[in-house]
Design an enzyme around this catalytic site. Sequence first.
Site, mmCIF file in Angstrom:
data_model
loop_
_atom_site.group_PDB
_atom_site.id
_atom_site.type_symbol
_atom_site.label_atom_id
_atom_site.label_comp_id
_atom_site.label_asym_id
_atom_site.label_seq_id
_atom_site.Cartn_x
_atom_site.Cartn_y
_atom_site.Cartn_z
ATOM 1 N N CYS A 1 -5.492 -2.773 2.589
ATOM 2 C CA CYS A 1 -5.222 -2.757 4.020
ATOM 3 C C CYS A 1 -6.463 -2.975 4.882
ATOM 4 O O CYS A 1 -6.959 -4.085 5.010
ATOM 5 C CB CYS A 1 -4.501 -1.464 4.364
ATOM 6 S SG CYS A 1 -3.570 -1.542 5.926
ATOM 7 N N GLU B 1 0.840 -1.195 0.000
ATOM 8 C CA GLU B 1 0.000 0.000 0.000
ATOM 9 C C GLU B 1 0.881 1.253 0.000
ATOM 10 O O GLU B 1 1.920 1.303 0.658
ATOM 11 C CB GLU B 1 -0.885 -0.015 1.248
ATOM 12 C CG GLU B 1 -1.749 1.209 1.437
ATOM 13 C CD GLU B 1 -2.472 1.223 2.775
ATOM 14 O OE1 GLU B 1 -3.473 1.935 2.892
ATOM 15 O OE2 GLU B 1 -2.028 0.512 3.717
ATOM 16 N N LYS C 1 -9.694 2.701 -1.979
ATOM 17 C CA LYS C 1 -9.886 2.027 -0.698
ATOM 18 C C LYS C 1 -11.252 2.394 -0.123
ATOM 19 O O LYS C 1 -11.596 3.571 -0.010
ATOM 20 C CB LYS C 1 -8.762 2.452 0.249
ATOM 21 C CG LYS C 1 -8.752 1.774 1.602
ATOM 22 C CD LYS C 1 -7.548 2.260 2.393
ATOM 23 C CE LYS C 1 -7.424 1.599 3.751
ATOM 24 N NZ LYS C 1 -6.215 2.085 4.477
#
Length: 266
Positions: A150, A45, A116
Site C-alpha cells: 500500500c 492488503e 510494510k
Amino acid sequence: MTDSDLKICMLPLEISWGEKKKNLENLERVVSQVHPETDLLILPETFSTGFPSGNNKEDIRLLAERNTGPTIDFLKRISKERNFAIAGSFIADSGGLFYNRSFIVEPSGDEYFADKRHLFSMGGEDKVFRPGVTRLKARFRGWNIAMIVCYDLRFPVWCRNIDNEYDLLIAVSNWPKVRIDVWNTLLKARAIENSAYVCGVDCKGIDLNNHEYDGSSHVFDFVGRNITIKIDESGLLYATLSKQKLVDFRKKFPVLKDSDIFEIKI
C-alpha cells in the site's frame, strides 16, 4: 510450467472489516473459480481483516496471528491444492509486536515474508505497528518477484529496481476510492521507471470509518501499458506476463544502467 510466461489472477476481494472467519470463507468460495492455469493469485492488503482503524492495540491483538497461524496455514493448503502461489498481507504478531506483513506462499510449501516499511501515519498505523526493514523478494517459476504494501508505493526509492533485481513488483492495498487516481498513476509510474511489470491489487467494501474501496486492480507492463483482462463476471482479473518481451525490452532500452544509486538508512 515454463519460465517464459507468468499467469496472474488478481482478486479485489470485498472485505468485511474485522470478520476474519467470514473473509476466509468468502475466499474459499471464490478461489474455486480461479482459472486452473493460474500461476499466482494476488489478494489485497490485510485481506482477512481489513486495514485496522484506530490505535487500540488490544483490538489489533485479537486480529493478529503468527506466521504459523490459521490464516497462513489456510493459504498454504489452498496453494497446494490449486497449484498456484498466493500473495497478500495480514496482521502479524511477532513476540507481542504487530506488523503489516506481506507474504508469498508456494504450492511446494515454501513461504516468504516481509513487513510494510512505510506506515500510514494519517491513519494511526505507526502508533500500533512496527515498520519493516527489508523488502520481500522471491523466485518463483523463473521469475524474480518483489513485493510492497500500500503506502510503500508512494516512495520510489523503496521500490527501486536495482540492477533489474525483480521482474515483477507486487503492490497490495486497502487504497480508498477517494484517492484511487493516485494509486493508478503510481502503479504505472513504478512500472515505467523500474522497467518491470507492476501488479496492484486493491480491495472492495466500506471500512469502519465509512471509507469506500472500489477494487481498482491492474497489471502494467514495463512501458506502462495496462495488460489486465476480465474474462467473466466473477470479479477475478487476469494478466499474462511475458519474460521474453521483458528481456528484449531491457536489452533494447537498458535505462536502469544509468540510474542513480540510493542508500536507505534503517
